[in-house]
Design a protein around this motif. Structure first.
Motif: not given
Length: 287
Positions: A129-135, A220-226
């Motif tokens: 959740h953190l990686a998805a919302s706070r890159p 969630l993984l679909a929103e994580i770019t790192c």
């Protein structure tokens, strides 16, 4: 706000923690602090490179055996709300609350942002959740056997204490350690005490609150770019992630993604096979 619940004498990144019973043990965490209701721990005064989020009924101290095997890595570990020495806000338990807790602590730390976040189980879902919302805060994430989540709209539901945890909490510390050794005889000896101590630290008021299940991990993984490293074991041994679901995660991931299956491991992958977990983690961190 700095705090010292027990007197401590620091030597480098090692701290001799003492209590009223005298010298207790050496801890990796030389700096202890609090941000709001959250207790956190760093290996030294320098800005942390890697943050660790523990699973349900564990605590930040449960990461110490692994951190000792990562020489030179500046680490930060956080007690989740209602766990370890953190407080417990009177509100429903949701993964976005765990995410916001982690963001609050990371934002308070020295450094200019961008940290690797390693999470186990509940902590892994919070890390996602953190990686998805706070890159801006997370530059890479390691997910150790996170829950897969549930499809559809989720509502706050009553939550009760699991019987296995209630049974453990009724035992004294030596008996909890013995139970852990009986349950998982292949765990390294240094895993047992922090695991056993953490069970008695779970705030029983946690189970008077309502709980909201996580949405699908694939969403969630679909929103994580790192970059993402997913580590899981065998479902027949208790792992939450199957090989088939790991493939679904790979297909859903928006950024660089790698899934690692640790054969013979269950839900606590790092405890069941520390050497392989360390090898995968250090390779990921070195990149």
């Amino acid at each position: 706000m700095w705090w010292s619940p027990s007197r401590a004498t620091t030597h480098g990144s090692w701290t001799w923690r003492t209590t009223g019973d005298g010298l207790r043990k050496v801890t990796m965490f030389g700096v202890r602090g609090r941000t709001g209701h959250l207790a956190w721990y760093r290996t030294d005064e320098a800005a942390a490179e890697v943050a660790f989020l523990h699973g349900f009924s564990d605590s930040a101290q449960c990461w110490e055996p692994l951190i000792r095997e990562l020489p030179g890595v500046r680490a930060l570990a956080i007690d989740a709300r209602g766990h370890g020495e953190s407080g417990l806000p009177d509100e429903p338990i949701r993964y976005d609350a765990h995410r916001d807790d982690a963001a609050l602590v990371l934002s308070s730390q020295p450094g200019d942002g961008g940290i690797v976040v390693v999470g186990h189980s509940m902590g892994a879902m919070a890390a996602a959740h953190l990686a998805a919302s706070r890159p801006d805060l997370v530059r890479a994430v390691v997910l150790e056997d996170p829950p897969t989540g549930a499809p559809g709209d989720q509502h706050d539901e009553p939550w009760s204490e699991p019987s296995w945890l209630a049974d453990l909490r009724a035992l004294d510390l030596p008996s909890r350690i013995a139970q852990g050794r009986s349950n998982d005889p292949d765990w390294a000896a240094d895993e047992l005490e922090p695991w056993a101590v953490s069970k008695a630290q779970v705030n029983p008021q946690l189970f008077g609150l309502r709980f909201r299940e996580a949405g699908p991990l694939t969403d969630l993984l679909a929103e994580i770019t790192c970059p993402v490293l997913l580590i899981h074991g065998d479902t027949e041994r208790g792992s939450l992630i199957s090989a088939e679901y790991a493939e679904r995660c790979a297909q859903a991931a928006a950024g660089e993604f790698r899934a690692v299956h640790v054969a013979g491991a269950g839900h606590s992958v790092r405890r069941d096979n520390r050497p392989q977990y360390l090898a995968e983690l250090t390779t990921f961190l070195d990149r």
